[in-house]
Design a protein around this motif. Sequence first.
Motif, PDB file in Angstrom:
ATOM      1  N   TRP A 165       0.781  -1.133   0.047  1.00 63.20           N
ATOM      2  CA  TRP A 165      -0.142  -0.027  -0.006  1.00 63.20           C
ATOM      3  C   TRP A 165       0.774   1.231   0.187  1.00 63.20           C
ATOM      4  N   LEU A 166       1.832   1.207   1.077  1.00 65.11           N
ATOM      5  CA  LEU A 166       2.954   2.566   0.961  1.00 65.11           C
ATOM      6  C   LEU A 166       3.409   2.655  -0.496  1.00 65.11           C
ATOM      7  N   SER A 167       3.718   1.701  -1.238  1.00 61.97           N
ATOM      8  CA  SER A 167       4.359   1.747  -2.432  1.00 61.97           C
ATOM      9  C   SER A 167       3.701   2.214  -3.605  1.00 61.97           C
ATOM     10  N   LEU A 168       2.408   2.245  -3.440  1.00 60.94           N
ATOM     11  CA  LEU A 168       1.520   2.773  -4.255  1.00 60.94           C
ATOM     12  C   LEU A 168       1.279   4.230  -4.021  1.00 60.94           C
TER      13      LEU A 168
ATOM     14  N   LEU B  37      21.520 -11.809  -1.330  1.00 60.05           N
ATOM     15  CA  LEU B  37      20.650 -10.899  -2.011  1.00 60.05           C
ATOM     16  C   LEU B  37      20.136  -9.621  -1.325  1.00 60.05           C
ATOM     17  N   ARG B  38      19.972  -9.915  -0.089  1.00 62.47           N
ATOM     18  CA  ARG B  38      19.443  -8.679   0.769  1.00 62.47           C
ATOM     19  C   ARG B  38      20.502  -7.759   1.431  1.00 62.47           C
ATOM     20  N   VAL B  39      21.829  -8.237   1.074  1.00 61.48           N
ATOM     21  CA  VAL B  39      22.887  -7.724   1.799  1.00 61.48           C
ATOM     22  C   VAL B  39      22.841  -6.157   1.978  1.00 61.48           C
ATOM     23  N   PHE B  40      22.973  -5.813   3.200  1.00 60.17           N
ATOM     24  CA  PHE B  40      23.056  -4.285   3.629  1.00 60.17           C
ATOM     25  C   PHE B  40      24.199  -3.866   4.271  1.00 60.17           C
ATOM     26  N   ASP B  41      24.479  -4.699   5.417  1.00 58.94           N
ATOM     27  CA  ASP B  41      25.412  -3.957   6.477  1.00 58.94           C
ATOM     28  C   ASP B  41      27.018  -3.864   5.954  1.00 58.94           C
ATOM     29  N   LEU B  42      27.399  -5.113   5.085  1.00 62.31           N
ATOM     30  CA  LEU B  42      28.846  -4.932   4.678  1.00 62.31           C
ATOM     31  C   LEU B  42      28.985  -3.637   3.772  1.00 62.31           C
ATOM     32  N   PRO B  43      28.321  -3.868   2.702  1.00 61.07           N
ATOM     33  CA  PRO B  43      28.491  -2.321   1.766  1.00 61.07           C
ATOM     34  C   PRO B  43      28.244  -1.094   2.550  1.00 61.07           C
ATOM     35  N   PHE B  44      27.398  -0.967   3.267  1.00 57.09           N
ATOM     36  CA  PHE B  44      26.977   0.163   4.085  1.00 57.09           C
ATOM     37  C   PHE B  44      28.090   0.534   4.933  1.00 57.09           C
ATOM     38  N   VAL B  45      28.756  -0.265   5.714  1.00 60.61           N
ATOM     39  CA  VAL B  45      29.742   0.021   6.671  1.00 60.61           C
ATOM     40  C   VAL B  45      31.089   0.211   5.666  1.00 60.61           C
ATOM     41  N   LEU B  46      31.703  -0.666   4.783  1.00 55.41           N
ATOM     42  CA  LEU B  46      32.688  -0.782   4.116  1.00 55.41           C
ATOM     43  C   LEU B  46      32.917   0.476   2.981  1.00 55.41           C
TER      44      LEU B  46
ATOM     45  N   MET C 163      20.461  -1.230   0.218  1.00 54.76           N
ATOM     46  CA  MET C 163      21.017   0.095   0.776  1.00 54.76           C
ATOM     47  C   MET C 163      20.247   1.355  -0.182  1.00 54.76           C
ATOM     48  N   LEU C 164      19.799   0.705  -1.393  1.00 50.82           N
ATOM     49  CA  LEU C 164      19.131   1.623  -2.230  1.00 50.82           C
ATOM     50  C   LEU C 164      17.762   2.167  -1.531  1.00 50.82           C
ATOM     51  N   ALA C 165      16.989   1.038  -0.897  1.00 44.19           N
ATOM     52  CA  ALA C 165      15.543   1.214  -0.316  1.00 44.19           C
ATOM     53  C   ALA C 165      15.805   1.723   0.919  1.00 44.19           C
ATOM     54  N   TYR C 166      16.937   1.654   1.698  1.00 43.34           N
ATOM     55  CA  TYR C 166      17.218   2.169   2.960  1.00 43.34           C
ATOM     56  C   TYR C 166      17.547   3.969   2.600  1.00 43.34           C
ATOM     57  N   THR C 167      18.265   3.911   1.604  1.00 46.08           N
ATOM     58  CA  THR C 167      18.489   5.656   1.565  1.00 46.08           C
ATOM     59  C   THR C 167      17.247   6.218   1.107  1.00 46.08           C
ATOM     60  N   GLN C 168      16.376   5.734   0.273  1.00 46.18           N
ATOM     61  CA  GLN C 168      14.979   6.222   0.054  1.00 46.18           C
ATOM     62  C   GLN C 168      14.166   6.576   1.410  1.00 46.18           C
TER      63      GLN C 168
ATOM     64  N   GLU D   8       8.686   6.003  -2.597  1.00 46.29           N
ATOM     65  CA  GLU D   8       9.621   5.128  -3.462  1.00 46.29           C
ATOM     66  C   GLU D   8      10.338   4.035  -2.756  1.00 46.29           C
ATOM     67  N   GLY D   9      10.818   4.193  -1.608  1.00 49.52           N
ATOM     68  CA  GLY D   9      11.519   3.296  -0.672  1.00 49.52           C
ATOM     69  C   GLY D   9      10.844   1.862  -0.606  1.00 49.52           C
ATOM     70  N   SER D  10       9.425   2.236  -0.484  1.00 50.71           N
ATOM     71  CA  SER D  10       8.585   1.045  -0.447  1.00 50.71           C
ATOM     72  C   SER D  10       8.816   0.138  -1.637  1.00 50.71           C
ATOM     73  N   ALA D  11       8.550   0.942  -2.594  1.00 51.06           N
ATOM     74  CA  ALA D  11       8.450   0.235  -3.943  1.00 51.06           C
ATOM     75  C   ALA D  11       9.763  -0.537  -4.219  1.00 51.06           C
ATOM     76  N   LEU D  12      11.049   0.126  -3.712  1.00 51.27           N
ATOM     77  CA  LEU D  12      12.240  -0.671  -3.902  1.00 51.27           C
ATOM     78  C   LEU D  12      12.433  -1.729  -2.871  1.00 51.27           C
ATOM     79  N   SER D  13      11.900  -1.736  -1.836  1.00 51.83           N
ATOM     80  CA  SER D  13      11.667  -2.925  -0.923  1.00 51.83           C
ATOM     81  C   SER D  13      10.780  -3.892  -1.712  1.00 51.83           C
ATOM     82  N   ILE D  14       9.828  -3.641  -2.102  1.00 53.76           N
ATOM     83  CA  ILE D  14       9.006  -4.677  -2.447  1.00 53.76           C
ATOM     84  C   ILE D  14       9.784  -5.550  -3.817  1.00 53.76           C
ATOM     85  N   LEU D  15      10.469  -4.466  -4.608  1.00 53.55           N
ATOM     86  CA  LEU D  15      11.304  -5.427  -5.693  1.00 53.55           C
ATOM     87  C   LEU D  15      12.172  -6.063  -5.320  1.00 53.55           C
ATOM     88  N   THR D  16      12.993  -5.476  -4.231  1.00 54.86           N
ATOM     89  CA  THR D  16      14.012  -6.476  -3.707  1.00 54.86           C
ATOM     90  C   THR D  16      13.386  -7.927  -3.090  1.00 54.86           C
TER      91      THR D  16
END
Lengths: 429, 310
Positions: free
Chosen positions: B47-50, B240-249, B261-266, B275-283
């Motif tokens: 719903w949020l993503s719409l 495929l859900r990796v976040f913490d490693l690239p976020f920190v490194l 990370m893209l979803a997090y930023t948005q 926009e962020g929810s749409a990215l989360s759903i796509l992930t």
Amino acid sequence: MKVFISAGRRRLALNAAAAVMAGSMLAACGGGASSQNNGVAAADPAAGKDATGSINICGGKDASGIYKGTAEAFTKAHGKVMAKYTEIGATTDEARTQAVQRLEGKSDECDIFLTDVIWTSEFASQGWLVDQSKLVEANKDHLIPSTVETTKYEDKYWASPFFTNAGLIYYQKDKVAKPETWQQLYAEAAKAPGNSFVYQGKQYEGLTVNFLEMLYSAGGEVLDSNGEVKIDSPQTREVLDFMVKGLKDGSADRAVLTYNEDPARLAYESGNDGYQRNWPHVYRLLNETKLKGTFGVAPLPTWEGGKASGVLGGWNLAISAHSKNQAGAVAFIDFATTPEWQKHVAMDFSQAPVNEAAYSDAAVVAKMPFAKELLASVKGAKPRPISPVYPQISQAIYKNVYAVLSGTASTEDAVKSMAEEITAAKKSF
Amino acid sequence: MSIKSLSPGRGVSTRDRAERRLAVRMTAPSLILMALVAAVPIGYAVWLSLNQYSVRTAGLSRFVGLENYTTALASPDWWAAFGQTFLFAGLSVSLELVLGTAMALLLNLAFKGRALLRTVVLLPYAIITVVSAITWQTMFQPNLGLVTNVLSALGLPGGDVVWLGEHGYAMAVIVLADVWKTTPFAALIILAGLQVIPAETYEAAELDGAGKWQTFLHITLPLLRPAIVLAAIFRTMDALRVFDLPFVLTRGANGTESMSMLAYTQLRENRLVGEGSALSILTFLTVMVVSVIYIRFAGGNIRDVAKEEQ
């Protein structure tokens, strides 16, 4: 990022649907668009005198002890209001997330939020803060104007500056000269590998700051006073080319592309560099290393043919729109910004005061020998672009600057996409 | 289901019907709970993503249909993150499976202190990813880091490389950090698979004069396939859900931004909830599709193994 920001072309049917949705959303939230700023009370400067009860100040980790220290001193001095400090996040990002959650949830837990200077417009636009215009006007004569500017959004003041922050240059007196211009600094740094310049070049907010410090002194800007995007300028190109050249000719080691504040400091502490751009808190830390006594502190240099400038950091005190004790909050802010307490800000907690007189106070200078240089940096500094979509603007800057520095984009392409992305961000709904 | 299979014929007796009603009543609470726990948040995210939620005006939003999705799918940022996340997952999971199998084989040998070693090798997995990421970051720091210093001291290439400042090298560090941390997990699952292979098969192979390598290739590996596939599913979904490693490194610099990370930023930094929810759903959909493919493949695999065993 540009592509995510809607261009906002909508068909009639969708418009109708949107209107209905917006309407119900507003009803659900009991406020919003039309009433956002009018609905928020303005802080009355006189209210502080008769305040009673308790107030809660919320913010990030109190590393220097300034938040708790100020709350205690205030409680003692005021007598009728009790202030306490609550840490709501360990890092700046976390504190912001926690503050946003409380404000969105209309929580009255926090009367005052410590706000990073770049949050003002975002928080104010959401109707989360009490308008402090009257209070700031009353205190303005003893506050440094550049720090007051960081609390302004749409011609009103939404917070009071508490302590500020500005970049400084640390340099090794035995190897390099005190920098007067950026050009001179870079030229000197290129002379020998041991003279090199370390700064914060990682892809993050700090790179925006490092870049804007140069851009501002070169006479460039991101948004003009009307909010128009001005980043696509010869100055932006000049600064980017200058930074790229610095990485190529050895003025700066490529390693800066991975540095934020701490790694930059650690690299400099190894003694293999000539210059470091960092914040004032580094002074104390450097004095605890073998570099004690060998380094000097200088305000940020000027751009050749330009002026000295910089970017302001620091923290402001904002009153939550949901506070039940706004009078108590006003009393606290009055206390925290007095010239007398601002001396303690420097003496007891090594933070940069927002009161100019404090910098020449003998006791302060004894504790902070670089007070004069710091004041020069603070007075010359400007706020980062003021906009509710600041995070997106900053991303557009640091991602594109990073792309140029790391060699994956040309200056020309990066400047174009910076301008496009910032323009798009400004259009966000 | 078992209740139905108990009924003798087509005709449903009263008792049967009563029992079925009872079954529905008894399973209803857990079904409702599961729906609440799983479906409601996902439904809410959809719903949020719409919608788009104003970043300028508190409480203002508008329905935009699939617009958040079309902008995301037209975005080079999304496809770059998509490609990089798959590159990361492909590299890290294959390395983890190879090393995990080797580790499992070693841990399966009978030797003194085996129980202790089995616990010790799990240590990296017990360390919080962010903490290990910071450690790796320090080790690969130019000039000061352990790895760069050792490489320089030994005169090996890489000592003067700014590891986290270039795409290939940065990706290598991220993969390495992941492999270091999660290989023990893969090893543990594969070890479990090893232990159910009956000893008689090995005895038979030995009698037939099969060498060590032949035994591994023709007995161990085929019988281990279900366990390896299981480890692969778990690891791929995580990767495929990796976040913490690239976020920190790297904070996503040098083309190492992942889908999450893209979803997090948005969502977090920009507060662009729609926009962020749409990215989360796509992930989420990407991970779902990959797992379905895996499970199909694994299902077939397990049946093959069963046939071979017969």
